[in-house]
Design a protein around this motif. Structure first.
Motif, PDB file in Angstrom:
ATOM      1  N   UNK A  69       0.848  -1.186   0.000  1.00  0.00           N
ATOM      2  CA  UNK A  69       0.000   0.000   0.000  1.00  0.00           C
ATOM      3  C   UNK A  69       0.890   1.244   0.000  1.00  0.00           C
ATOM      4  N   UNK A  70       0.531   2.215  -0.824  1.00  0.00           N
ATOM      5  CA  UNK A  70       1.379   3.402  -1.026  1.00  0.00           C
ATOM      6  C   UNK A  70       1.661   4.175   0.262  1.00  0.00           C
ATOM      7  N   UNK A  71       0.817   4.080   1.262  1.00  0.00           N
ATOM      8  CA  UNK A  71       1.100   4.783   2.518  1.00  0.00           C
ATOM      9  C   UNK A  71       2.330   4.206   3.225  1.00  0.00           C
ATOM     10  N   UNK A  72       2.801   3.040   2.780  1.00  0.00           N
ATOM     11  CA  UNK A  72       3.973   2.404   3.377  1.00  0.00           C
ATOM     12  C   UNK A  72       5.204   2.449   2.466  1.00  0.00           C
ATOM     13  N   UNK A  73       5.116   3.163   1.357  1.00  0.00           N
ATOM     14  CA  UNK A  73       6.253   3.272   0.445  1.00  0.00           C
ATOM     15  C   UNK A  73       7.363   4.114   1.079  1.00  0.00           C
ATOM     16  N   UNK A  74       8.553   3.940   0.556  1.00  0.00           N
ATOM     17  CA  UNK A  74       9.733   4.720   0.952  1.00  0.00           C
ATOM     18  C   UNK A  74      10.115   4.521   2.424  1.00  0.00           C
ATOM     19  N   UNK A  75       9.836   3.312   2.939  1.00  0.00           N
ATOM     20  CA  UNK A  75      10.192   2.989   4.322  1.00  0.00           C
ATOM     21  C   UNK A  75      11.055   1.733   4.411  1.00  0.00           C
ATOM     22  N   UNK A  76      11.498   1.233   3.261  1.00  0.00           N
ATOM     23  CA  UNK A  76      12.351   0.055   3.239  1.00  0.00           C
ATOM     24  C   UNK A  76      11.619  -1.275   3.267  1.00  0.00           C
ATOM     25  N   UNK A  77      10.299  -1.268   3.232  1.00  0.00           N
ATOM     26  CA  UNK A  77       9.551  -2.524   3.304  1.00  0.00           C
ATOM     27  C   UNK A  77       9.726  -3.369   2.045  1.00  0.00           C
ATOM     28  N   UNK A  78       9.821  -2.723   0.881  1.00  0.00           N
ATOM     29  CA  UNK A  78      10.027  -3.480  -0.364  1.00  0.00           C
ATOM     30  C   UNK A  78      11.307  -4.284  -0.312  1.00  0.00           C
ATOM     31  N   UNK A  79      12.382  -3.650   0.135  1.00  0.00           N
ATOM     32  CA  UNK A  79      13.665  -4.344   0.258  1.00  0.00           C
ATOM     33  C   UNK A  79      13.578  -5.468   1.276  1.00  0.00           C
ATOM     34  N   UNK A  80      12.922  -5.205   2.384  1.00  0.00           N
ATOM     35  CA  UNK A  80      12.777  -6.221   3.437  1.00  0.00           C
ATOM     36  C   UNK A  80      11.971  -7.421   2.935  1.00  0.00           C
TER      37      UNK A  80
END
Length: 168
Positions: A98-109
């Motif tokens: 969800x876009x509200x969680x972008x740019x927080x490193x979750x994709x990499x994790x």
């Protein structure tokens, strides 16, 4: 069933109660911009049918999983391993956050967690990630996780795509 944990996330099998949360993610245009055809008009029935199709193999350890924050159990998206090549030693990975969680490193994790899980638990030999060339965030995530660009081309509708891979 819990499939894997990362520092901040639990990645687990999808439950019936997840579909309303997933539907909110799937029906937000910015979330679906770089996903397949970019469709962001989903019904609950369409979403359930998609999960039934892709999760026929979840008993074998791959399919689409739910992603939640460990600390709060807040639902943030999905992550998946797919048998796109009819060869279980080569799986495709993907995720939607969800876009509200972008740019927080979750994709990499998520990506690193799926890589570790696939190589460690499923004995996968190679993982592939495909993305549109315009999806700069997914390109960065793939590279951070040690994946290398192995292919590029164009979809039938003319969008440029990239394919990244990592082997064990």
């Amino acid at each position: 069933m819990l499939r894997l944990k990362t520092a901040r996330l639990n990645i687990r099998d999808v439950e019936e109660s997840d579909f309303d949360k997933l539907l909110r993610i799937y029906n937000r245009k910015e979330n679906m911009l770089y996903v397949s055809d970019g469709n962001y008009h989903w019904s609950k029935e369409q979403l359930i049918a998609k999960y039934r199709k892709f999760n026929q193999t979840v008993k074998d350890g791959y399919g689409i999983f739910s992603v939640e924050l460990k600390a709060t159990n807040q639902f943030i998206g999905e992550a998946g391993l797919f048998n796109s090549f009819d060869n279980l030693s080569v799986l495709e990975l993907g995720y939607i956050i969800d876009s509200v969680f972008w740019q927080q490193g979750f994709g990499t994790e998520i990506c690193q967690g799926l890589i570790d899980y696939a190589f460690g638990n499923l004995k996968t030999k190679r993982l592939i990630a495909r993305m549109y060339a315009a999806n700069l965030s997914s390109i960065r995530v793939s590279e951070k996780c040690g994946m290398k660009k192995v292919k590029n081309g164009f979809t039938p509708n003319g969008r440029e795509f990239l394919e990244y891979a990592i082997s064990r």
